[in-house]
Design an enzyme around this catalytic site. Structure first.
Site, PDB file in Angstrom:
ATOM      1  CD  GLU A  72     120.812  19.775  78.767  1.00  0.00           C
ATOM      2  OE1 GLU A  72     119.693  20.308  78.614  1.00  0.00           O
ATOM      3  OE2 GLU A  72     121.014  18.815  79.519  1.00  0.00           O
TER       4      GLU A  72
ATOM      5  CD  GLU B 263     122.713  19.282  83.632  1.00  0.00           C
ATOM      6  OE1 GLU B 263     121.537  18.853  83.562  1.00  0.00           O
ATOM      7  OE2 GLU B 263     123.060  20.364  83.153  1.00  0.00           O
TER       8      GLU B 263
HETATM    9  C1  GAL Z   1     119.013  19.628  81.929  1.00  0.00           C
HETATM   10  C2  GAL Z   1     119.538  21.046  82.074  1.00  0.00           C
HETATM   11  C3  GAL Z   1     119.525  21.488  83.522  1.00  0.00           C
HETATM   12  C4  GAL Z   1     118.218  21.142  84.179  1.00  0.00           C
HETATM   13  C5  GAL Z   1     117.945  19.668  84.000  1.00  0.00           C
HETATM   14  C6  GAL Z   1     116.664  19.197  84.659  1.00  0.00           C
HETATM   15  O1  GAL Z   1     118.644  19.326  80.630  1.00  0.00           O
HETATM   16  O2  GAL Z   1     120.843  21.164  81.561  1.00  0.00           O
HETATM   17  O3  GAL Z   1     119.769  22.869  83.580  1.00  0.00           O
HETATM   18  O4  GAL Z   1     117.198  21.895  83.587  1.00  0.00           O
HETATM   19  O5  GAL Z   1     117.846  19.394  82.627  1.00  0.00           O
HETATM   20  O6  GAL Z   1     116.456  17.828  84.402  1.00  0.00           O
END
Ligand code: GAL
Length: 687
Positions: A160, A318
């Site tokens: 990110e 994710e």
């Molecule tokens: C994302 C990040 C992850 C984790 C997640 C929590 O933005 O890539 O590592 O922190 O948020 O929601």
């Protein structure tokens, strides 16, 4: 692509991918055998991929130049032995403490000139030669060691990317970037209109980035700084990729994008350097029970993710399997399946979560994860994830198939930045550029009409309808593409606050909508901003557009326009501009340009786009009326259509499917003509 099917993300793995961020290094010391348990539980959840090594730099290189890959060897071998794959990350999203201590210049400098302390993540300067070199070394080592490991699926570059740095080096790089763009200071001064408040620069060294305590009144500077940061970050990413590709040329490379969308990174600039787009998405599902727009706002992002590589399937890298940061409301039954399958319906070939196991410490210890602190697979969340795995394992036929969109909605990051900086729009309205784009997209989403969400300079020839909400900043390619599009028979929809500034945020002289004036056939005299309590009546001219209701309401913004060559389809019904045009249509070449001069209530957009879709020959992916909250998407290989029917409402919904030749994808049985869908249900059909 064979027929209408792309190759799988990694040709050797022709399956839907299901997995999670996996941080085994956080569990090296306790409890005993937990990695074996992980493998066994991943079997139950039918997980075939993990993202690994994302923040592992301090474990991989515990002190400068001393590397430890033993643990990663073991984990990669375990994955391979269990038939599982890894998206192997470069660890540059966070750096080890030894690095910040020895080379403080790797840390970011804030707007006020203060250098950050060590800590958090994404706290590194993208210009720093030391950071770039350290990143190159660790990336090369990883690629050299694992490029032909049987578990390697692809590369996950950093995490990110975002943020900026105000150190002297970044400022110098910014000045060089400006020299590359403007060539002479004279051109820069003109491009930024710097005679204003005596702001002209007489030496490049006088130019600083915009800051809250310094320069904040030059609109062109603001947009250029953001462009520079994007280019600098892309350059940093390219260096990371080059290091990996020294040893690994045959595995796909991605970096995970994020946000709804994240406002300051223009992902079009990143996507060209990637083999596959991946996205981390955390919609506010907790609010879905009150507001089904959470579903359409999520769809909006997926429709960008897919468009970024011209329709190639993307990765949902994710998502949360239960709770997130915002509200600790657990996902209600069916939402896990619905949200996962929504990604697939819009073109994702993966469903992945953050994260596999909840850690025991630090600020994400209560963030949703597949495995809770109990360590058990007997939890609601685990069972729901396992059920997603079960369904995905039956969807291999969908891998690589495409979403065909005949409609495009333009959402342009640079336009967003320019609008945010503009004095003249009310604060709410400024924030509402994104919401404006979403509201037009939503009108199609409700009807089950697929949409690509594209950049203003992207090619548009393949679409029947192009919607350009609030395209305030018009860049040269957009001007040409949109004019040609209508001339060649397309249907363009523009709105209030269109065609006002060029790419440097300088107003077009001679009347708005500037270079779209001829194609729209209108002249915009002035913009009227309404107070929150105000509304203005819109009277439809039924002789011109008979399917709309007699009257609608406008809020927030009404442009006062005159027609030059366009026909008037609706006029204002109140205010000092009563009787003046509010909705127009201009025939231009072989096509037509509609102009909506006001911000309309949702009912207006719903009815308007029903009419426009019929006229342009654009159809829903399913031949039935979709009740409020229910929508449909289609993926196809050109022969078979895979239809996803999704209920985003908290209520049971009856859908009169009729006899559309649909067969249940999982059971192979013909579908019932009348379907009763449970709250948040998703169904899969093939025809
Ligand atoms: C994302 C990040 C992850 C984790 C997640 C929590 O933005 O890539 O590592 O922190 O948020 O929601």
């Amino acid at each position: 692509m064979t027929n209408k099917r792309y190759e799988p993300i990694n040709k050797a793995v022709p399956h839907m991918l299901h997995g999670a961020d996996y941080n085994p290094e956080q569990w090296m010391h306790r409890p005993e055998n937990i990695w074996d348990e992980d493998m066994a539980m991943m079997d139950i959840a039918k997980m075939n991929v993990v993202s690994i090594g994302i923040f592992s730099w301090s474990t991989l290189e515990p002190s400068e130049g001393v590397f430890d890959f033993e643990w990663l060897d073991k984990v990669m071998d375990m994955l391979a032995a269990n038939g599982r794959y890894a998206m192997l990350a470069t660890p540059t999203g966070a750096r080890p403490a030894w690095m910040s201590a020895k080379y403080p210049e790797v840390l970011r400098v804030r707007e006020d000139g203060l250098r950050n302390g060590h800590g958090v993540r994404h706290n590194h300067c993208a210009s720093s030669p030391v950071y770039r070199e350290k990143a190159r070394i660790i990336n090369k080592k990883l690629a050299e060691r694992y490029h032909d490991h049987p578990a390697l699926l692809g590369w996950h570059i950093s995490n990110e990317y975002y943020g900026d740095c105000h150190c002297d080096l970044c400022k110098e790089n910014f000045r060089d970037w400006l020299k590359g763009k403007y060539d002479t200071l004279d051109a820069l001064n003109q491009g930024w209109w710097t005679k204003f408040w005596s702001h002209d620069y007489s030496d490049w060294s006088q130019i600083d980035p915009p800051t809250f305590h310094g320069e904040s009144s030059i609109d062109g500077l603001e947009v250029d700084w953001k462009r520079f940061i994007v280019d600098l970050t892309v350059d940093f990413m390219k260096n990371e990729i080059a290091a990996v590709k020294e040893f690994s040329t045959d595995k796909p490379v991605t970096t995970n994008f994020h946000g709804m969308p994240y406002p300051t990174m223009n992902y079009w600039k990143f996507a060209v350097h990637l083999d596959v787009v991946s996205w981390d998405l955390y919609p506010d599902w907790a609010k879905l029970s009150e507001d089904s727009t959470v579903g359409s706002d999520t769809a909006f992002v997926y429709d960008i993710a897919r468009a970024l590589k011209g329709g190639r399937p993307f990765m949902l890298m994710e998502s949360t399997p239960s709770t997130c940061w915002v509200v600790h409301k657990q996902q209600r039954p069916n939402i896990q399946m619905l949200s996962s399958m929504q990604a697939v319906a819009h073109g994702s070939d993966t469903v992945q979560y953050f994260q596999w196991r909840k850690g025991l410490g630090c600020c994400e210890k209560f963030h949703g994860a597949v495995v809770d602190h109990s360590g058990s697979s007997e939890t609601k969340t685990f069972r729901e994830v396992a059920e997603v795995g079960n369904i995905l394992s039956q969807l291999d036929s969908v891998v690589g198939t495409v979403v065909e969109a005949e409609v495009a909605v333009i959402y342009d990051w640079e336009n967003h930045w320019a609008i945010d900086k503009t004095v003249g729009l009310q604060d709410d309205d400024k924030k509402a550029y994104l919401e404006g784009c979403r509201s037009h997209h939503r009108a199609f989403w409700k009807k089950g009409i697929p949409v690509d969400v594209i950049d203003s300079e992207a090619p548009v020839d393949q679409y029947k309808i192009v919607v350009a909400p609030m395209l305030y900043m018009l860049k040269p390619d957009a001007i040409k593409n949109l004019n040609d599009f209508v001339n060649n028979g397309g249907t363009l929809v523009t709105t209030y606050w269109t065609g006002m500034v060029d790419e440097n945020s300088l107003c077009f002289y001679g009347g708005f909508p500037g270079p779209l004036r001829e194609v729209c056939g209108i002249l915009n005299e002035e913009n009227d901003g309404l107070l929150e309590k105000d509304s203005v009546k819109i009277r439809i001219n039924k002789n011109q557009i008979s399917t709309l209701k007699d009257q609608y309401l406008a809020h927030t913004a009404c442009d006062v326009i005159h027609v030059e060559t366009a026909d008037v389809l609706a006029e204002y019904g109140s205010e000092y501009y009563e009787g003046m045009p509010a909705l127009t249509r201009n025939n231009y070449g072989d096509g037509a340009a509609y102009h909506i001069a006001f911000r309309g209530e949702p009912a207006f957009l719903d009815d308007f786009y029903s009419e426009i879709a019929v006229e342009a020959g654009v159809q829903s992916v399913i031949k039935c009326d979709l009740p409020e909250g229910v929508t449909a998407q289609r993926r196809t290989d050109g022969e078979k259509d895979y239809i996803f029917l999704m209920n985003f409402s908290p209520d049971e919904k009856v859908v009169e499917l009729g006899n559309g030749g649909l067969v249940d994808l999982l059971s192979g049985k013909p579908v019932k003509e009348t379907l009763v869908m449970k709250a948040y249900e998703v169904d899969f059909y093939v025809r």
